[in-house]
Design a protein around this motif. Structure first.
Motif, PDB file in Angstrom:
ATOM      1  N   ARG A 130       0.852  -1.189   0.000  1.00 18.57           N
ATOM      2  CA  ARG A 130       0.000   0.000   0.000  1.00 18.57           C
ATOM      3  C   ARG A 130       0.880   1.229   0.000  1.00 18.57           C
ATOM      4  O   ARG A 130       1.811   1.350   0.802  1.00 18.57           O
ATOM      5  CB  ARG A 130      -0.909   0.026   1.226  1.00 18.57           C
ATOM      6  N   LEU A 131       0.599   2.132  -0.942  1.00 20.11           N
ATOM      7  CA  LEU A 131       1.358   3.366  -1.053  1.00 20.11           C
ATOM      8  C   LEU A 131       0.401   4.542  -0.882  1.00 20.11           C
ATOM      9  O   LEU A 131      -0.407   4.831  -1.771  1.00 20.11           O
ATOM     10  CB  LEU A 131       2.055   3.449  -2.413  1.00 20.11           C
ATOM     11  N   ALA A 132       0.450   5.185   0.289  1.00 17.77           N
ATOM     12  CA  ALA A 132      -0.346   6.396   0.498  1.00 17.77           C
ATOM     13  C   ALA A 132       0.238   7.510  -0.350  1.00 17.77           C
ATOM     14  O   ALA A 132       1.464   7.698  -0.384  1.00 17.77           O
ATOM     15  CB  ALA A 132      -0.342   6.776   1.976  1.00 17.77           C
ATOM     16  N   LEU A 133      -0.608   8.245  -1.042  1.00 19.46           N
ATOM     17  CA  LEU A 133      -0.111   9.242  -1.988  1.00 19.46           C
ATOM     18  C   LEU A 133       0.553  10.425  -1.297  1.00 19.46           C
ATOM     19  O   LEU A 133       1.262  11.196  -1.938  1.00 19.46           O
ATOM     20  CB  LEU A 133      -1.259   9.724  -2.875  1.00 19.46           C
ATOM     21  N   ASP A 134       0.366  10.560   0.020  1.00 19.69           N
ATOM     22  CA  ASP A 134       1.042  11.629   0.761  1.00 19.69           C
ATOM     23  C   ASP A 134       2.184  11.092   1.608  1.00 19.69           C
ATOM     24  O   ASP A 134       2.705  11.788   2.474  1.00 19.69           O
ATOM     25  CB  ASP A 134       0.040  12.373   1.648  1.00 19.69           C
ATOM     26  N   ALA A 135       2.579   9.834   1.366  1.00 17.48           N
ATOM     27  CA  ALA A 135       3.646   9.216   2.154  1.00 17.48           C
ATOM     28  C   ALA A 135       4.924   9.120   1.335  1.00 17.48           C
ATOM     29  O   ALA A 135       4.925   9.312   0.115  1.00 17.48           O
ATOM     30  CB  ALA A 135       3.217   7.831   2.637  1.00 17.48           C
ATOM     31  N   ASP A 136       6.030   8.799   2.014  1.00 16.91           N
ATOM     32  CA  ASP A 136       7.329   8.721   1.359  1.00 16.91           C
ATOM     33  C   ASP A 136       7.643   7.328   0.828  1.00 16.91           C
ATOM     34  O   ASP A 136       8.527   7.176  -0.015  1.00 16.91           O
ATOM     35  CB  ASP A 136       8.438   9.135   2.334  1.00 16.91           C
ATOM     36  N   SER A 137       6.961   6.307   1.313  1.00  8.18           N
ATOM     37  CA  SER A 137       7.300   4.952   0.895  1.00  8.18           C
ATOM     38  C   SER A 137       6.083   4.053   1.011  1.00  8.18           C
ATOM     39  O   SER A 137       5.126   4.354   1.723  1.00  8.18           O
ATOM     40  CB  SER A 137       8.453   4.392   1.749  1.00  8.18           C
TER      41      SER A 137
END
Length: 818
Positions: free
Chosen positions: A89-96
């Motif tokens: 899962r990649l949150a669009l406001d996260a770094d990784s």
């Protein structure tokens, strides 16, 4: 407007932006990017490296999809050293990206999801079980937890129930009641309680014994009373004459569409495949597919089942235009003379060649309208010359009559690709793909109007259509700008121009966000496998790269990135698009050897700007180029992406137009790239192996050596659906098989030949190679060798086999071309 790459996010200047994006991609790089350290000295690719387990390259994101709120994306990625993948899962406001624990309850719906009409609920399958989410409050329910796998999720037309298929029966889960009810009890057998046919002894017993009559009456009365109290659906008996191939439940849960074929139909004799290397030390044997023309390709029937009354109505397709014609009539006459001239009994052949009174058909697609009233069926003639789209009105009093919506004809064969279709929410309009213009394009048609309207058009291919949630636009992937460049476009459903919404040269696929405002794009380049990008669905703004999963080790190697060139054709008025690999410091004034690669599958495209299916061969071509070879990889006639005329040029003559294209390729290399005409080799696998045979056998003066990998030697041994489209059947079109099978041209071999085959190949049987070797022995051909791989199938899985095979190819070319 078009999405353009956000160069600032990549930390590079736009003036030097390289489409392969060879720098670190974005702050949201994949958490599972390969951990190989970048070597101090650039590594040169070796056969041992490029044929090893491809984990060393890094593993690309697979099956990407959106979270329910559009704030995250999910994708799968193969775990290094294993044969399974993990979910990230990649949150669009996260770094990784973060690895998802798939043993816990899901936080979002899965990839293959279905929405209720008002989009207040979403359902999906996870490890074979059904999950449901109420979107306003986010509550997730696990609907099933069974050993069986559920499938065919669909919300009812009123949005109050979710239906699914389990073990051949349909069930419905009530969203309000949280209970599951069985909807169908379909049985492929005769009704045991049906009134028996007249029997003189039975009639005698019933006339003479009152007690017997009373006992039967009481049994019937008890059964009726039990049935009235039973909330389960009554059994519906199809009889034992049918075998169900597909079933589709209407959204109103009132009707069932069944595709059936005769249970006793001739399926043909299957082949047998031994495995000599097993843990127990014994030889095991498994059954594999039948051969073309060795079964009758049983016709199919569409049945409509009324679940309230239990009535079963066969659909009569006798009104379809052309259904009573025989497009093979001329070939049947020619075949009669061909077989008779070679000793066959004329009357027996004549009987075998008799045409059916009505062409046999297969039902190749079904879809109920959202309101459940209409069913659209895609019907394909078993001779592959016609495809019909028809609709059936379930509210007609009598047996529903098919209403023709579209007919696609082809004197060669109807494509097995570009056949998608579906409904809009109004249950009145259909969208579908068709090659009627010569290229796959998108059409829209109201079922009560006469003509369809083309939404796209031109000398390019449209594929992967998706309708946005608001039903304002259809999104597609198309190669409009260049045959090898597949970008994302959209077109208004109301009509208008095709709008390019991505500007990422390469090969792309996409997924629309739940709101339809953003695109998740999976894009690859010549020398880089696919990674994820994010942008606005209207093409505005900048594009953001989300993952960079190529390993540092792979990235450090100076790969020979090919150029797509237009090879002039001496037979058709259009070029042959091809990938050209040149040695370092290539000088066309010098003399070079050349290797020609033939892609497999027949109908595929390899001269495109994306990461190739034949990625090992791409790396091998760098090795060859570094060793001083010019390499040409051609999209010969029959290849995908160039329209139906290019595709069907091989009809009834496989191996002939393609060879003409390769001979034109040699002329191009000699005239413009400094290639020595006497030092040209050829190799390829599957269809490419077949073509290597044809090249060495039919143009022995043109090729100094060749390698045929997992090759077709005799099309009479290949499978039905593929071969019958192109060559018809051996009975009806023996001349096509005689002309197209390499086994009939072996006498022409003059140069060294390598044959390489996996013994577990259930696509192109190992037997093909054995038959070819026997023919070579009988003709006393001296210069051939065969390499066998006991544990590999059509696509090799063992790195040792890959390495051995390509060492042999490399040695063959070095010894005969250098």
């Amino acid at each position: 407007m078009k999405l353009r790459l956000a160069t600032a996010a990549l930390g590079i200047a736009s003036a030097v932006l390289y489409p392969a994006i060879s720098t670190a991609a974005s702050t949201a790089a994949s958490a599972s990017t390969s951990a190989h350290a970048s070597p101090a000295v650039p590594e040169q690719p070796t056969l041992e490296l490029i044929m090893s387990d491809p984990d060393w390259i890094g593993n690309a994101p697979q099956s990407p999809h959106w979270s329910d709120d559009g704030g995250s994306v999910y994708y799968r990625q193969k775990r290094e050293g294993e044969d399974f993948s993990d979910l990230y899962r990649l949150a669009l406001d996260a770094d990784s990206a973060q690895k998802v624990d798939e043993t816990t309850a899901p936080a979002d719906s899965g990839r293959d999801k279905v929405y209720s009409a008002d989009r207040s609920a979403v359902a999906w399958l996870r490890q074979g079980d059904v999950y449901l989410r109420h979107l306003p409050d986010g509550v997730i329910r696990r609907v099933t937890a069974t050993a069986s796998d559920e499938s065919q999720l669909r919300f009812s037309s009123d949005g109050r129930r979710l239906s699914f298929l389990r073990d051949g029966q349909f069930f419905a889960y009530g969203l309000d009641t949280a209970t599951t009810a069985q909807l169908t009890d379909l049985r492929e057998e005769d009704d045991p309680d049906a009134e028996p046919a007249f029997d003189v002894l039975r009639a005698h017993q019933l006339r003479n014994y009152r007690t017997v009559v009373e006992t039967l009456r009481r049994e019937d009365s008890a059964a009726q009373a039990t049935g009235e109290r039973d909330l389960r659906p009554p059994p519906i008996y199809l009889g034992d004459e049918y075998r169900v191939l597909e079933r589709q439940l209407s959204p109103g849960h009132r009707q069932l569409a069944l595709v059936v074929t005769a249970r006793n139909g001739d399926a043909g004799r299957k082949g047998s495949m031994p495995n000599y290397v097993n843990a127990d030390g014994y030889v095991s044997v498994r059954e594999v597919r039948t051969r073309v023309g060795r079964n009758t390709q049983s016709p199919q029937t569409l049945l409509l089942v009324d679940l309230d009354s239990g009535s079963i109505t066969p659909v009569d397709f006798g009104s379809l235009p052309g259904i009573d014609e025989d497009p093979l009539a001329r070939l049947r006459k020619s075949a009669l003379e061909w077989h008779t001239a070679r000793g066959a009994d004329r009357e027996q052949v004549k009987a075998a060649l008799a045409a059916p009174a009505r062409r046999d058909i297969s039902v190749t697609g079904l879809a109920w309208s959202p309101d459940g009233r209409h069913l659209v069926a895609q019907i394909t003639a078993n001779d592959f010359k016609d495809r019909w789209l028809v609709t059936l009105d379930s509210e007609e009093d009598d047996a529903p009559a098919p209403r023709l919506q579209h007919r696609l004809r082809d004197s060669a064969w109807i494509n097995w690709a570009y056949n998608e279709f579906g409904w809009l929410r109004d249950s009145r309009r259909l969208w579908f793909l068709s090659e009627e213009s010569g290229y796959s394009h998108l059409y829209l048609k109201a079922i009560d109007e006469r003509r369809a309207r083309a939404l796209t058009g031109g000398d390019f291919v449209v594929r992967e259509p998706a309708i946005d949630p608001a039903e304002n636009f259809a999104y597609v992937v198309a190669n409009r700008a260049h045959p090898g460049n597949y970008e994302v476009y959209r077109v208004p459903l109301a009509g208008g121009d095709l709008q390019q919404v991505s500007d990422l040269d390469g090969v792309s696929s996409f997924s629309l966000s739940p709101a339809g405002d953003r695109l998740l794009i999976l894009r690859s380049w010549y020398d880089r496998h696919a990674d994820l990008y994010l942008g606005a669905s209207d093409g505005s703004g900048e594009l953001r790269q989300l993952t960079d999963t190529v390993s540092a080790r792979y990235d450090s190697i100076d790969w020979n990135v090919p150029e797509i060139v237009e090879v002039p054709s001496s037979h058709v008025n259009r070029p042959i698009y091809s990938k050209l690999y040149l040695p370092p410091d290539h000088d066309p004034a010098k003399s070079y050897p050349a290797v020609m690669f033939v892609h497999g599958a027949g109908y595929t495209q390899n001269a495109h700007m994306g990461w190739p299916y034949y990625f090992r061969e791409f790396m091998f071509h760098t090795v060859l180029a570094n060793a001083g070879f010019v390499v040409l990889d051609m999209d010969y006639r029959a290849s995908k992406g160039y329209g139906s005329d290019w595709r069907t040029a091989i009809y009834r003559q496989m191996g002939h137009p393609e060879l003409e294209d390769y001979l034109d390729g040699i002329d191009y290399l000699v005239e413009s790239q400094g290639v020595d005409r006497q030092r040209v080799g050829i190799y390829g696998g599957s269809y490419g192996g077949f073509m290597s045979f044809m090249a060495l056998f039919r143009a022995p003066e043109a090729f100094a050596a060749g390698a045929a990998l997992r090759p077709v030697a005799d099309w009479m041994h290949y499978e039905n659906d593929y071969t019958r489209r192109i060559l018809n059947t051996p009975l009806v079109d023996p001349e096509a098989y005689q002309k197209s099978s390499p086994i009939n041209h072996v006498e022409g071999l003059q140069r060294p030949l390598l044959i390489a085959s996996g013994m577990q190949d259930d696509n192109v049987f190992f037997q093909d190679s054995v038959l070819m070797v026997q023919r070579l022995l009988e003709l006393k051909k001296p210069d051939f060798e065969i390499a066998i791989y006991p544990l590999d199938g059509h696509g090799f899985t063992n790195p040792e086999s890959w390495l051995d095979e390509y060492r042999r190819i490399y040695k063959l070319m070095q010894e005969n071309l250098q």
